[in-house]
Design an enzyme around this catalytic site. Structure first.
Site, PDB file in Angstrom:
ATOM      1  CG  HIS A 213       2.000  -2.581   6.296  1.00 39.22           C
ATOM      2  ND1 HIS A 213       2.742  -3.618   6.034  1.00 39.22           N
ATOM      3  CD2 HIS A 213       0.882  -2.519   5.816  1.00 39.22           C
ATOM      4  CE1 HIS A 213       2.163  -4.121   5.022  1.00 39.22           C
ATOM      5  NE2 HIS A 213       1.326  -3.487   4.689  1.00 39.22           N
TER       6      HIS A 213
ATOM      7  CG  HIS B  16      -2.237  -0.530   0.967  1.00 37.51           C
ATOM      8  ND1 HIS B  16      -2.541  -2.026   0.785  1.00 37.51           N
ATOM      9  CD2 HIS B  16      -3.625  -0.002   0.869  1.00 37.51           C
ATOM     10  CE1 HIS B  16      -3.708  -2.077   0.603  1.00 37.51           C
ATOM     11  NE2 HIS B  16      -4.246  -0.901   0.783  1.00 37.51           N
TER      12      HIS B  16
END
Length: 446
Positions: free
Chosen positions: A260, A213
């Site tokens: 993350h 992303h």
């Protein structure tokens, strides 16, 4: 001296990888988990001390049914409790219970975003105390999801600048391939939960290093800036600020979502800049090759299928493999559509003498035409994707002798997943670049 630098660098990386930093950021942003308190645990802070390593996969009920540590799955035999029942409490970073202090009136209980039908991961409910940040970072993370690209690339291609859109698709496909392949080689697990709250669970079964992303959320705006600055009239500062803001929003949203660590996001950001530095000098040559070379379609198909086979051989099944094949398939279809358009003299680029381009005056008629093109084209693409999905999976199952009654299980076989993604999304990419503009001509919408 060199050894000291390496040791300091490793310590810094371990520090940035610590999931407690993610949990603290979520806490500051008003996200709190509803993890059950266990009497055997002394302090919730100790749960975030594990270091990155290989993710343990437990196969249950068939290939690809990955089990990872997510919300409510802390790795022991204790079954996760269902939120909302008696006995559930909210645990803060210091181990304190929100049930004892009371829950604020503006707190909202929410479920994780985007349940993944292939993995069956539904996650665990959590509490939101800052709705503005929740909606802001939800929007930010959507800037890196499939639906955004299905909307963004076609709108740019049909209404603004076809050259910029088709070159962006090349960069997007390569970014996803490199990023997802790197994930399957590094094999780091997602941030541990608890202490991290999984606001999103769709990609929880994938590895996490680097953040793809963050890669696409950096590559797309900065590549857009590089391709349009000087081609369109606007100031450098404006374009750079838009690209940087876009990138920061996507990157920070992945930490907010609990998907993350800080290190993985920073790595994804820098990784994408490196890929852009490699592609920027040759992007025009790649585009020219796609349009003019008679062997371009063959080279495009062989190279992209080969890359997909490489990606699919790196690890056992996960949703990242399908995403990689999907991006490569879209790239194939868009590139072949570019070749066909050039050979037929369709959608010719404006001459260099007309640069820099300027936006025409925004009128009601122009907006109506752009929206009509957009909704007509998206409808064609969505119908195309739906029909191709309905036809391709049963056909591949019959071809390879696999049961087609369980789509989830069928798609976890490489013989189905790889050609399915390629066929469906290559047709979607071709439709976006070639078929839809032809429909626009027929309907006098060009």
């Amino acid at each position: 001296m060199a050894n000291d630098f390496v040791e300091k660098f490793v310590r810094l990386c371990n520090h940035l990888q610590d999931p407690r930093h993610v949990a603290k950021f979520q806490h500051v942003c008003g996200v709190k988990g509803t993890f059950p308190v266990k009497p055997t645990e002394s302090d919730g802070a100790d749960s975030g001390t594990e270091r990155p390593g290989l993710r343990k996969r437990v196969h249950q009920g068939g290939p690809g049914s990955d089990v990872t540590a997510g919300n409510g799955a802390s790795g022991d035999a204790t079954p996760p409790q269902v939120n909302g029942r008696q006995g559930d409490v909210t645990v803060g970073l210091d181990g304190s219970s929100a049930a004892a202090a009371g829950v604020e009136r503006d707190t909202t209980r929410a479920k994780p975003l985007r349940r993944n039908s292939l993995t069956g991961d539904v996650g665990q409910e959590f509490l939101i105390q800052n709705k503005f940040l929740f909606y802001l970072f939800t929007f930010g993370t959507e800037l890196g999801n499939e639906m955004f690209f299905i909307v963004f690339f076609p709108f740019l291609f049909w209404n603004i600048d076809a050259l910029v859109s088709r070159r962006l698709i090349v960069v997007w496909a390569w970014n996803l391939f490199v990023g997802q392949s790197t994930k399957d080689m590094v094999r780091w697990s997602r941030p541990a939960s608890p202490p991290v709250v999984k606001v999103e669970v769709f990609y929880n079964s994938e590895y996490s290093m680097p953040s793809t992303h963050a890669m696409t959320g950096t590559a797309i705006p900065f590549c857009l800036f590089m391709l349009t600055y000087g081609r369109w009239q606007y100031s450098f500062l404006f374009g750079f600020c838009v690209a940087l803001s876009w990138s920061i929003l996507v990157c920070v949203s992945r930490i907010y979502m609990g998907m993350h660590s800080v290190l993985e996001v920073i790595t994804g950001f820098l990784y994408s800049l490196l890929i852009l530095a490699v592609f920027q000098p040759i992007l025009g040559k790649i585009d020219s090759f796609y349009m003019t070379d008679p062997f371009a379609p063959l080279v495009i198909i062989v190279s992209h299928v080969s890359l997909g086979l490489v990606a699919f051989s790196l690890d056992s099944w996960s949703t990242s493999r399908g995403d990689t094949a999907q991006a490569l398939g879209t790239g194939v279809g868009a590139a072949i559509g570019t070749h066909v358009n050039h050979q037929l003299g369709l959608l010719l680029d404006p001459p260099l003498a007309s640069l820099p381009l300027t936006l025409p005056p925004v009128t009601a008629g122009l907006v109506a035409l752009a929206l009509l093109r957009f909704f007509t084209g998206v409808a064609v693409i969505l119908v195309t994707r739906m029909v191709m999905k309905a036809v391709t999976i049963p056909f591949l199952c019959r071809l390879f002798g696999l049961p087609s009654d369980d789509v989830r299980q069928a798609r976890q076989h490489m013989k189905v997943e790889l050609p399915y993604r390629y066929i469906v999304y290559s047709v979607v990419g071709f439709s976006c670049v070639c078929v839809v503009p032809l429909i626009f001509r027929i309907l006098n919408l060009a």
